[in-house]
Design an enzyme around this catalytic site. Structure first.
Site, PDB file in Angstrom:
ATOM      1  CG  HIS A  89      -2.195   1.146   1.215  1.00 43.36           C
ATOM      2  ND1 HIS A  89      -2.486   1.457   0.315  1.00 43.36           N
ATOM      3  CD2 HIS A  89      -2.918   1.215   2.187  1.00 43.36           C
ATOM      4  CE1 HIS A  89      -3.628   2.599   0.468  1.00 43.36           C
ATOM      5  NE2 HIS A  89      -3.538   2.157   1.874  1.00 43.36           N
ATOM      6  CG  HIS A 137      -4.937   0.549  -8.267  1.00 41.87           C
ATOM      7  ND1 HIS A 137      -6.005   0.310  -7.843  1.00 41.87           N
ATOM      8  CD2 HIS A 137      -4.223   1.219  -7.337  1.00 41.87           C
ATOM      9  CE1 HIS A 137      -6.362   1.181  -6.804  1.00 41.87           C
ATOM     10  NE2 HIS A 137      -5.119   1.678  -6.451  1.00 41.87           N
TER      11      HIS A 137
HETATM   12  N1  CMX Z   1       4.301  -6.752 -10.764  1.00 40.30           N
HETATM   13  C1  CMX Z   1       4.310  -7.955 -10.941  1.00 40.30           C
HETATM   14  N2  CMX Z   1       3.329  -8.539 -10.814  1.00 40.30           N
HETATM   15  C2  CMX Z   1       2.155  -7.996 -10.434  1.00 40.30           C
HETATM   16  C3  CMX Z   1       2.097  -6.701 -10.450  1.00 40.30           C
HETATM   17  C4  CMX Z   1       3.213  -6.023 -10.518  1.00 40.30           C
HETATM   18  N3  CMX Z   1       3.474  -4.612 -10.216  1.00 40.30           N
HETATM   19  N4  CMX Z   1       0.820  -6.158  -9.785  1.00 40.30           N
HETATM   20  C5  CMX Z   1       0.032  -7.277  -9.948  1.00 40.30           C
HETATM   21  N5  CMX Z   1       1.034  -8.584  -9.991  1.00 40.30           N
HETATM   22  C6  CMX Z   1       0.552  -9.837 -10.009  1.00 40.30           C
HETATM   23  C7  CMX Z   1       0.325 -10.152  -8.437  1.00 40.30           C
HETATM   24  O1  CMX Z   1       1.394 -10.313  -7.602  1.00 40.30           O
HETATM   25  C8  CMX Z   1      -0.737 -11.342  -8.811  1.00 40.30           C
HETATM   26  O2  CMX Z   1       0.177 -12.472  -8.996  1.00 40.30           O
HETATM   27  P1  CMX Z   1      -0.065 -13.856  -8.006  1.00 40.30           P
HETATM   28  O3  CMX Z   1      -1.448 -14.512  -8.838  1.00 40.30           O
HETATM   29  O4  CMX Z   1       1.081 -14.805  -8.336  1.00 40.30           O
HETATM   30  O5  CMX Z   1      -0.313 -13.648  -6.770  1.00 40.30           O
HETATM   31  C9  CMX Z   1      -1.383 -11.088  -9.943  1.00 40.30           C
HETATM   32  O6  CMX Z   1      -0.634 -10.070 -10.849  1.00 40.30           O
HETATM   33  C10 CMX Z   1      -2.680 -10.674  -9.974  1.00 40.30           C
HETATM   34  O7  CMX Z   1      -2.701  -9.420  -9.173  1.00 40.30           O
HETATM   35  P2  CMX Z   1      -3.810  -8.298  -9.317  1.00 40.30           P
HETATM   36  O8  CMX Z   1      -5.181  -8.865  -9.296  1.00 40.30           O
HETATM   37  O9  CMX Z   1      -3.425  -7.608 -10.854  1.00 40.30           O
HETATM   38  O10 CMX Z   1      -3.253  -7.146  -8.265  1.00 40.30           O
HETATM   39  P3  CMX Z   1      -3.929  -7.244  -6.837  1.00 40.30           P
HETATM   40  O11 CMX Z   1      -5.230  -6.411  -6.967  1.00 40.30           O
HETATM   41  O12 CMX Z   1      -3.804  -8.504  -6.009  1.00 40.30           O
HETATM   42  O13 CMX Z   1      -2.862  -6.219  -6.187  1.00 40.30           O
HETATM   43  C11 CMX Z   1      -1.318  -4.285  -6.053  1.00 40.30           C
HETATM   44  C12 CMX Z   1      -2.469  -4.944  -6.390  1.00 40.30           C
HETATM   45  C13 CMX Z   1      -1.256  -3.053  -6.054  1.00 40.30           C
HETATM   46  C14 CMX Z   1      -0.957  -4.928  -4.491  1.00 40.30           C
HETATM   47  C15 CMX Z   1      -0.239  -5.249  -7.102  1.00 40.30           C
HETATM   48  O14 CMX Z   1      -0.551  -4.650  -8.348  1.00 40.30           O
HETATM   49  C16 CMX Z   1       1.138  -4.886  -6.619  1.00 40.30           C
HETATM   50  O15 CMX Z   1       1.706  -5.591  -5.978  1.00 40.30           O
HETATM   51  N6  CMX Z   1       1.679  -3.833  -7.289  1.00 40.30           N
HETATM   52  C17 CMX Z   1       3.074  -3.484  -6.888  1.00 40.30           C
HETATM   53  C18 CMX Z   1       3.177  -2.666  -5.598  1.00 40.30           C
HETATM   54  C19 CMX Z   1       2.468  -1.305  -5.654  1.00 40.30           C
HETATM   55  O16 CMX Z   1       2.708  -0.516  -6.708  1.00 40.30           O
HETATM   56  N7  CMX Z   1       1.420  -0.872  -4.487  1.00 40.30           N
HETATM   57  C20 CMX Z   1       0.968   0.422  -4.537  1.00 40.30           C
HETATM   58  C21 CMX Z   1      -0.671   0.292  -4.961  1.00 40.30           C
HETATM   59  C22 CMX Z   1      -1.100   1.786  -4.699  1.00 40.30           C
HETATM   60  C23 CMX Z   1      -1.388   2.053  -3.256  1.00 40.30           C
HETATM   61  O17 CMX Z   1      -2.210   1.206  -2.771  1.00 40.30           O
HETATM   62  O18 CMX Z   1      -0.939   2.847  -2.582  1.00 40.30           O
END
Ligand code: CMX
Length: 434
Positions: free
Chosen positions: A270, A317
């Site tokens: 987050h 996201h």
């Molecule tokens: N890089 C690599 N893989 C990613 C990714 C990224 N930036 N974003 C999502 N994925 C992966 C997930 O890890 C997940 O993998 P698994 O199935 O192996 O667990 C898959 O794609 C599906 O995830 P999703 O449904 O697209 O994303 P979530 O809703 O589960 O998670 C988030 C959202 C933001 C936590 C995720 O995109 C992420 O970890 N991003 C990087 C961290 C980040 O930038 N966080 C800030 C978000 C903004 C905020 O809330 O402040």
């Protein structure tokens, strides 16, 4: 009475019958259905919260009270000669749904000035903490320790009335919010600037006060205004907003609620992601000898990160399905003020290179950058080079939205939150495999 309170009171009176009617006459109408993947998967997409402060459209991004960020920036009153609006005006907008006049904003600016000094015991507590405590731990602790000041908690002890409770929440918010930049800057200078502190300048508004107390000259005051406004709210289901709402639903006061929401914001998925972004990009810069790599070299670096089982910080996201408009606001600022900065050039290149790679990998539902992909770059440029502090600034901004939400929670008499949990056995029975 403050014009803000007067206006809010009118808005609450107008709104209450809507909630009452929905509950009384339409309480049994179905809103959504719950699937097993949502029960196990963090309630993703489940429509089970209500807020009127902001709405996040997956393709359009955030709207505050129906307004896009560019509209908010255009319409809210600005300090003389500044590029970004008063943060105090955003508080008015989020609470009332109306764009304030300059006079209405200035009234809050003056009120905040009277309330932004810290009690000595807050400073004593901060100074008693281990020096290697994360600044988010210090920030959350400083807020929590002020709980003894809560007017809402006193009101509860001395005879509670559900329908006037919001007035005490507002009073607590008005006391707490202006202190947050003061606390944050105190932590910053204590930890990273030889414990030398700067006397307050009474002429400064919320953003200007923060920049001044941090000891960073213009246009950092505008960076602060922009930064606090874009981080203020992202509807109700994200970890920080939801935590604030959940804690306040037990009639815990705003000090408890804000301290708790900051703890959720401190998580790496987050609010801590902005810190992770910079750490990751600077690792890359080191590898490439502080020069801009070729596109192919950068692509390889991104793939190496993914192949090591890590996420690309700042991309993806849970709700958004396009480039975060909060990213675009910062990009616009960077193009104007720091377009030749090497770090920005990396961010700019990643904007082009990462999304096609994430698409090709096929896991992330959203391959586009989020707010955190950019924020560290601007802060670094203006000399805030201690990454671990970035989430504290996010926390100041997010408090504006969470406080607005929990004031409305009490105004509309929302109950204590209490979803039902079930066991894995029960889920297997529901799935028909047991
Ligand atoms: N890089 C690599 N893989 C990613 C990714 C990224 N930036 N974003 C999502 N994925 C992966 C997930 O890890 C997940 O993998 P698994 O199935 O192996 O667990 C898959 O794609 C599906 O995830 P999703 O449904 O697209 O994303 P979530 O809703 O589960 O998670 C988030 C959202 C933001 C936590 C995720 O995109 C992420 O970890 N991003 C990087 C961290 C980040 O930038 N966080 C800030 C978000 C903004 C905020 O809330 O402040």
């Amino acid at each position: 009475m403050l014009q803000l309170k007067q206006k809010l009171s009118e808005k609450i009176d107008q709104h209450r019958p809507r909630t009452t009617r929905l509950l009384k006459e339409f309480g049994e109408v179905k809103v959504d259905e719950v699937k097993i993947r949502q029960v196990i998967g963090g309630m993703r997409g489940l429509k089970c919260l209500v807020t009127d402060i902001s709405y996040l459209d997956p393709y359009e991004g955030i709207r505050y009270r129906g307004m896009t960020l560019p509209e908010v920036f255009e319409k809210l009153p600005k300090p003389e000669g500044k590029q970004y609006p008063y943060v105090e005006g955003l508080f008015y907008l989020l609470l009332t749904g109306e764009i304030p006049t300059k006079d209405q904003v200035l009234e809050i600016v003056e009120e905040f000035k009277k309330r932004r000094q810290l009690p000595q015991y807050v400073i004593d507590v901060l100074r008693a903490m281990p020096t290697d405590s994360h600044p988010m731990v210090m920030f959350s602790t400083a807020v929590l320790v002020m709980q003894r000041e809560s007017k809402f908690a006193k009101f509860y002890r001395e005879g509670y009335n559900k329908w006037t409770a919001w007035e005490y929440m507002l009073e607590d918010a008005m006391n707490l919010l202006p202190k947050l930049p003061t606390i944050a800057a105190y932590i910053y200078r204590m930890k990273y600037r030889s414990d030398i502190h700067i006397p307050e300048d009474p002429s400064q508004d919320f953003g200007g006060h923060f920049a001044h107390m941090m000891g960073i000259p213009e246009p950092f005051d505008d960076v602060a205004r922009m930064y606090f406004i874009i981080h203020a709210d992202h509807e109700s289901g994200n970890v920080s907003a939801h935590t604030g709402h959940l804690v306040a639903s037990a009639l815990s006061d705003p000090y408890y609620a804000i301290s708790a929401m900051l703890d959720g914001l401190a998580g790496p998925l987050h609010g801590l992601a902005n810190q992770e972004v910079l750490r990751w990009i600077q690792g890359m810069m080191k590898k490439f000898g502080d020069k801009l790599p070729s596109e192919d070299d950068m692509k390889q670096y991104v793939w190496d990160t993914l192949n090591a089982g890590q996420v690309i910080p700042g991309f993806g996201h849970a709700v958004l399905r396009k480039t975060d408009p909060r990213y675009m606001v910062q990009r616009e600022f960077a193009l104007k003020h720091l377009k030749d900065d090497l770090l920005f050039k990396y961010v700019d290149m990643l904007f082009k290179i990462v999304p096609p790679i994430l698409k090709e990998q096929g896991k992330a539902k959203n391959p586009w950058p989020n707010v955190d992909a950019h924020s560290g770059t601007i802060l670094w440029y203006y000399g805030v080079r201690e990454y671990e502090f970035y989430t504290v600034m996010f926390g100041i901004g997010r408090s504006i939205g969470v406080l607005s939400n929990i004031i409305w929670d009490r105004a509309l008499g929302y109950p204590i939150e209490r979803p039902k949990s079930i066991t894995t056995d029960m889920l297997e029975e529901i799935a028909g495999i047991k």
